[in-house]
Motif scaffolding. Structure first.
Motif, PDB file in Angstrom:
ATOM      1  N   LEU A  12     -11.028 -23.791 -61.766  1.00  0.00           N
ATOM      2  CA  LEU A  12     -10.268 -22.633 -61.334  1.00  0.00           C
ATOM      3  C   LEU A  12     -11.118 -21.831 -60.355  1.00  0.00           C
ATOM      4  N   PHE A  13     -10.529 -21.469 -59.224  1.00  0.00           N
ATOM      5  CA  PHE A  13     -11.218 -20.700 -58.199  1.00  0.00           C
ATOM      6  C   PHE A  13     -10.582 -19.321 -58.095  1.00  0.00           C
ATOM      7  N   LYS A  14     -11.425 -18.288 -58.065  1.00  0.00           N
ATOM      8  CA  LYS A  14     -10.976 -16.902 -58.000  1.00  0.00           C
ATOM      9  C   LYS A  14     -11.050 -16.398 -56.561  1.00  0.00           C
ATOM     10  N   LYS A  15     -10.049 -15.612 -56.168  1.00  0.00           N
ATOM     11  CA  LYS A  15      -9.989 -15.042 -54.825  1.00  0.00           C
ATOM     12  C   LYS A  15     -10.998 -13.901 -54.700  1.00  0.00           C
ATOM     13  N   VAL A  16     -11.823 -13.938 -53.631  1.00  0.00           N
ATOM     14  CA  VAL A  16     -12.853 -12.929 -53.410  1.00  0.00           C
ATOM     15  C   VAL A  16     -12.786 -12.478 -51.955  1.00  0.00           C
ATOM     16  N   ASN A  17     -12.835 -11.159 -51.742  1.00  0.00           N
ATOM     17  CA  ASN A  17     -12.875 -10.617 -50.385  1.00  0.00           C
ATOM     18  C   ASN A  17     -14.329 -10.418 -49.986  1.00  0.00           C
ATOM     19  N   GLU A  30     -14.053 -18.628 -54.813  1.00  0.00           N
ATOM     20  CA  GLU A  30     -15.278 -19.035 -55.485  1.00  0.00           C
ATOM     21  C   GLU A  30     -14.937 -19.667 -56.828  1.00  0.00           C
ATOM     22  N   GLU A  31     -15.713 -20.682 -57.195  1.00  0.00           N
ATOM     23  CA  GLU A  31     -15.473 -21.345 -58.478  1.00  0.00           C
ATOM     24  C   GLU A  31     -15.690 -20.354 -59.610  1.00  0.00           C
ATOM     25  N   TRP A  32     -14.712 -20.299 -60.523  1.00  0.00           N
ATOM     26  CA  TRP A  32     -14.746 -19.340 -61.623  1.00  0.00           C
ATOM     27  C   TRP A  32     -15.006 -20.028 -62.955  1.00  0.00           C
ATOM     28  N   GLU A  70      -4.761 -15.868 -63.146  1.00  0.00           N
ATOM     29  CA  GLU A  70      -3.859 -15.055 -62.343  1.00  0.00           C
ATOM     30  C   GLU A  70      -3.229 -15.928 -61.259  1.00  0.00           C
ATOM     31  N   GLU A  71      -2.104 -15.484 -60.711  1.00  0.00           N
ATOM     32  CA  GLU A  71      -1.425 -16.260 -59.675  1.00  0.00           C
ATOM     33  C   GLU A  71      -2.183 -16.279 -58.352  1.00  0.00           C
ATOM     34  N   SER A  72      -3.134 -15.381 -58.177  1.00  0.00           N
ATOM     35  CA  SER A  72      -3.917 -15.367 -56.937  1.00  0.00           C
ATOM     36  C   SER A  72      -5.010 -16.439 -56.936  1.00  0.00           C
ATOM     37  N   MET A  73      -5.227 -17.100 -58.063  1.00  0.00           N
ATOM     38  CA  MET A  73      -6.261 -18.133 -58.175  1.00  0.00           C
ATOM     39  C   MET A  73      -5.769 -19.464 -57.617  1.00  0.00           C
ATOM     40  N   ARG A  74      -6.699 -20.388 -57.454  1.00  0.00           N
ATOM     41  CA  ARG A  74      -6.369 -21.743 -57.040  1.00  0.00           C
ATOM     42  C   ARG A  74      -6.951 -22.737 -58.036  1.00  0.00           C
ATOM     43  N   TYR A  82      -4.740 -26.512 -55.269  1.00  0.00           N
ATOM     44  CA  TYR A  82      -3.349 -26.220 -55.583  1.00  0.00           C
ATOM     45  C   TYR A  82      -3.189 -24.709 -55.753  1.00  0.00           C
ATOM     46  N   GLN A  83      -2.154 -24.159 -55.119  1.00  0.00           N
ATOM     47  CA  GLN A  83      -1.841 -22.738 -55.236  1.00  0.00           C
ATOM     48  C   GLN A  83      -0.925 -22.546 -56.435  1.00  0.00           C
ATOM     49  N   ILE A  84      -1.238 -21.565 -57.280  1.00  0.00           N
ATOM     50  CA  ILE A  84      -0.425 -21.300 -58.469  1.00  0.00           C
ATOM     51  C   ILE A  84       0.832 -20.549 -58.051  1.00  0.00           C
ATOM     52  N   THR A  85       1.996 -21.104 -58.377  1.00  0.00           N
ATOM     53  CA  THR A  85       3.258 -20.446 -58.030  1.00  0.00           C
ATOM     54  C   THR A  85       3.866 -19.699 -59.214  1.00  0.00           C
ATOM     55  N   SER A  86       3.565 -20.149 -60.442  1.00  0.00           N
ATOM     56  CA  SER A  86       4.040 -19.409 -61.617  1.00  0.00           C
ATOM     57  C   SER A  86       3.180 -19.744 -62.825  1.00  0.00           C
TER      58      SER A  86
END
Length: 106
Positions: A12-17, A30-32, A70-74, A82-86
């Motif tokens: 699981l990868f978390k979105k980071v700004n 980033e890998e979570w 969360e849905e913002s993760m990949r 893969y993008q999480i859609t639900s």
């Protein structure tokens, strides 16, 4: 769900700004966490988009309920993101979360 059915490893990868040295922000992943999952191939359809043919690949990942996703993760699985859609959850004893995803073409 029985533990033996979670036989695939996913990341699981978390979105980071990130802020560059010039002050602009860039979104990175980033890998979570690494988790065990049951993977289902749902569908692969052909869509005409912007005068090109796209094949969105949909996969469903079943993971343990306690993971905070969360849905913002990949999801990274077999060399693809893969993008999480639900996200749906079953909160019974030994519960699980069901992640419906689409492959990310970059």
């Amino acid at each position: 769900m029985r533990a033996g059915l979670f036989n695939e490893e996913i990341k699981l990868f978390k979105k980071v700004n990130k802020v560059s040295e010039f002050g602009s922000t860039k979104v990175e992943f980033e890998e979570w966490k690494k988790v065990r999952a049951k993977v289902e191939h749902k569908s692969e359809t052909r869509i005409l988009e912007s005068e090109s043919i796209v094949f969105p690949i949909v996969k469903i990942f079943h993971i343990r309920y306690f993971h905070e996703v969360e849905e913002s993760m990949r999801v990274f699985y077999q060399g693809k993101f893969y993008q999480i859609t639900s996200i749906t959850g079953i909160r019974e004893r030994g519960g699980e979360k069901i992640l419906t995803t689409e492959v990310v073409y970059e």
